[in-house]
Design a protein around this motif. Structure first.
Motif, PDB file in Angstrom:
ATOM      1  N   UNK A  10      44.252  45.167  37.754  1.00 17.90           N
ATOM      2  CA  UNK A  10      44.601  45.724  39.062  1.00 17.90           C
ATOM      3  C   UNK A  10      43.871  45.059  40.227  1.00 17.90           C
ATOM      4  N   UNK A  11      43.154  43.995  39.950  1.00 17.50           N
ATOM      5  CA  UNK A  11      42.452  43.292  41.022  1.00 17.50           C
ATOM      6  C   UNK A  11      43.462  42.612  41.939  1.00 17.50           C
ATOM      7  N   UNK A  20      42.392  38.983  35.219  1.00 17.09           N
ATOM      8  CA  UNK A  20      42.895  39.422  33.923  1.00 17.09           C
ATOM      9  C   UNK A  20      41.916  39.219  32.780  1.00 17.09           C
ATOM     10  N   UNK A  21      40.810  38.540  33.021  1.00 12.32           N
ATOM     11  CA  UNK A  21      39.810  38.307  31.985  1.00 12.32           C
ATOM     12  C   UNK A  21      38.593  39.173  32.307  1.00 12.32           C
ATOM     13  N   UNK A  22      38.604  40.371  31.799  1.00 11.12           N
ATOM     14  CA  UNK A  22      37.591  41.370  32.129  1.00 11.12           C
ATOM     15  C   UNK A  22      36.168  40.882  31.881  1.00 11.12           C
ATOM     16  N   UNK A  23      35.923  40.322  30.706  1.00 12.71           N
ATOM     17  CA  UNK A  23      34.567  39.914  30.355  1.00 12.71           C
ATOM     18  C   UNK A  23      34.047  38.825  31.289  1.00 12.71           C
ATOM     19  N   UNK A  36      30.708  44.957  43.080  1.00 14.10           N
ATOM     20  CA  UNK A  36      31.147  45.461  41.789  1.00 14.10           C
ATOM     21  C   UNK A  36      32.585  44.990  41.564  1.00 14.10           C
ATOM     22  N   UNK A  37      32.963  44.624  40.336  1.00 13.22           N
ATOM     23  CA  UNK A  37      34.347  44.231  40.088  1.00 13.22           C
ATOM     24  C   UNK A  37      35.316  45.317  40.571  1.00 13.22           C
ATOM     25  N   UNK A  38      36.413  44.894  41.117  1.00 12.03           N
ATOM     26  CA  UNK A  38      37.402  45.797  41.703  1.00 12.03           C
ATOM     27  C   UNK A  38      37.786  46.925  40.741  1.00 12.03           C
ATOM     28  N   UNK A  39      37.996  46.591  39.470  1.00 10.26           N
ATOM     29  CA  UNK A  39      38.467  47.593  38.505  1.00 10.26           C
ATOM     30  C   UNK A  39      37.427  48.666  38.206  1.00 10.26           C
ATOM     31  N   UNK A  40      36.168  48.430  38.540  1.00 11.93           N
ATOM     32  CA  UNK A  40      35.114  49.417  38.286  1.00 11.93           C
ATOM     33  C   UNK A  40      34.745  50.233  39.513  1.00 11.93           C
ATOM     34  N   UNK A  41      35.224  49.853  40.660  1.00 12.67           N
ATOM     35  CA  UNK A  41      34.837  50.524  41.906  1.00 12.67           C
ATOM     36  C   UNK A  41      35.259  51.996  41.940  1.00 12.67           C
TER      37      UNK A  41
END
Length: 49
Positions: A10-11, A20-23, A36-41
């Motif tokens: 969702x970034x 698309x590569x979370x790690x 912070x990464x967008x998906x964790x905000x």
């Protein structure tokens, strides 16, 4: 081991080489960014941190 890319990332930065590569994204933000990464905000906002 190759990691599959997440087609539901969702970034909004779709041009990012880590999109698309979370790690890789989390590792990048941990070492090279003050954000912070967008998906964790949303989790941070929910917990009030």
């Amino acid at each position: 081991m190759a990691q599959e890319l997440n087609p539901n990332c969702n970034c909004p930065k779709t041009e990012c080489p880590r999109h698309g590569n979370y790690m890789e994204c989390v590792e990048f933000h941990k070492n090279n960014s003050d954000k912070i990464p967008f998906c964790l905000r949303s989790m941070i906002k929910i917990q009030g941190i």
